[in-house]
Design a protein around this motif. Structure first.
Motif, PDB file in Angstrom:
ATOM      1  N   ALA A  75       0.834  -1.208   0.000  1.00 52.35           N
ATOM      2  CA  ALA A  75       0.000   0.000   0.000  1.00 52.35           C
ATOM      3  C   ALA A  75       0.866   1.256   0.000  1.00 52.35           C
ATOM      4  CB  ALA A  75      -0.940  -0.010   1.206  1.00 52.35           C
ATOM      5  N   LEU A  76       1.937   1.249   0.775  1.00 56.55           N
ATOM      6  CA  LEU A  76       2.841   2.396   0.814  1.00 56.55           C
ATOM      7  C   LEU A  76       3.547   2.603  -0.524  1.00 56.55           C
ATOM      8  CD1 LEU A  76       4.404   1.865   4.337  1.00 56.55           C
ATOM      9  CD2 LEU A  76       3.051   3.847   3.620  1.00 56.55           C
ATOM     10  N   LEU A  77       3.958   1.518  -1.160  1.00 57.77           N
ATOM     11  CA  LEU A  77       4.604   1.617  -2.468  1.00 57.77           C
ATOM     12  C   LEU A  77       3.665   2.287  -3.469  1.00 57.77           C
ATOM     13  CD1 LEU A  77       6.271  -1.915  -2.678  1.00 57.77           C
ATOM     14  CD2 LEU A  77       7.427   0.262  -2.250  1.00 57.77           C
ATOM     15  N   ALA A  78       2.411   1.844  -3.489  1.00 52.46           N
ATOM     16  CA  ALA A  78       1.421   2.422  -4.403  1.00 52.46           C
ATOM     17  C   ALA A  78       1.178   3.894  -4.076  1.00 52.46           C
ATOM     18  CB  ALA A  78       0.117   1.634  -4.335  1.00 52.46           C
ATOM     19  N   GLU A  79       1.032   4.170  -2.784  1.00 49.20           N
ATOM     20  CA  GLU A  79       0.764   5.544  -2.333  1.00 49.20           C
ATOM     21  C   GLU A  79       1.893   6.494  -2.728  1.00 49.20           C
ATOM     22  OE1 GLU A  79       1.158   7.286   2.066  1.00 49.20           O
ATOM     23  OE2 GLU A  79      -0.530   5.896   1.849  1.00 49.20           O
ATOM     24  N   ARG A  80       3.127   6.005  -2.702  1.00 44.50           N
ATOM     25  CA  ARG A  80       4.293   6.849  -2.976  1.00 44.50           C
ATOM     26  C   ARG A  80       4.753   6.783  -4.426  1.00 44.50           C
ATOM     27  NH1 ARG A  80       7.493   6.254   2.794  1.00 44.50           N
ATOM     28  NH2 ARG A  80       5.680   6.829   4.046  1.00 44.50           N
ATOM     29  N   GLY A  81       3.994   6.111  -5.265  1.00 39.46           N
ATOM     30  CA  GLY A  81       4.303   6.090  -6.689  1.00 39.46           C
ATOM     31  C   GLY A  81       5.478   5.201  -7.081  1.00 39.46           C
ATOM     32  N   LEU A  82       5.811   4.232  -6.241  1.00 43.25           N
ATOM     33  CA  LEU A  82       6.882   3.302  -6.577  1.00 43.25           C
ATOM     34  C   LEU A  82       6.295   2.107  -7.322  1.00 43.25           C
ATOM     35  CD1 LEU A  82       8.660   3.501  -3.140  1.00 43.25           C
ATOM     36  CD2 LEU A  82       9.565   4.366  -5.282  1.00 43.25           C
ATOM     37  N   THR A  83       7.097   1.482  -8.139  1.00 39.58           N
ATOM     38  CA  THR A  83       6.650   0.317  -8.897  1.00 39.58           C
ATOM     39  C   THR A  83       6.933  -0.945  -8.097  1.00 39.58           C
ATOM     40  OG1 THR A  83       7.136   1.422 -10.987  1.00 39.58           O
ATOM     41  CG2 THR A  83       6.948  -0.985 -11.044  1.00 39.58           C
TER      42      THR A  83
END
Length: 163
Positions: free
Chosen positions: A53-61
């Protein structure tokens, strides 16, 4: 036999993802093998979900989430919950490869989430300074510092209770 299987599994993950054990807290521990780890307040699955969820929220792939315990089970072997999440950002990783293309072997970033023999869950990642030393990325010291801050914040947020 069970111990041998565990040792073989650990070897397959690579030296940078070897398991390190620390005191409970979400305190960081810089181990000699280049892994920074901290305890998690959540199960392996929930820690992984929080990280995703954090990866998605921060725009990481996010490239892949590997459930090693399920893989072990599929061949009749036992393994405590163990997952690896592979993720990255070309804006952060590309400059490292421009400094030394061999850094690509350690990219994209990985997070290892596992449950130890006592039932404590841990999350670990490659120490960016270890990568600096391993690949001679002195010209990328500023990029390494930025990656170090971002990874530390990301992992500690995934592992620690929300306030």
């Amino acid at each position: 036999m069970k111990r041998l299987i565990q040792l073989l599994f650990i070897g397959a993950l690579s030296v940078a993802l070897a398991i390190g054990f620390m005191a409970p807290a979400p305190a960081e521990d810089h181990t000699e093998n280049g892994l920074i780890s901290m305890s998690s307040s959540y199960s392996v699955a929930e820690t992984g979900d929080r990280l995703e969820a954090l990866l998605a929220e921060r725009g990481l792939t996010q490239f892949i989430r590997v459930d090693h315990a399920s893989g072990a089970e599929s061949v009749g072997l036992d393994l405590r919950p163990t997952e690896v999440i592979v993720f990255g950002n070309p804006q952060a990783g590309t400059p490292l490869m421009q400094c030394n293309q061999e850094a690509a072997i350690d990219l994209p970033q990985k997070a290892l989430i596992w449950e130890d023999e006592a039932g404590q869950v841990w999350i670990g990642y490659n120490d960016p300074n270890y990568l600096l030393e391993r690949h001679g990325l002195v010209e990328c010291a500023e990029v390494i510092a930025n990656i170090e801050t971002a990874l530390s914040n990301l992992i500690s947020t995934a592992a620690s209770p929300s306030e």
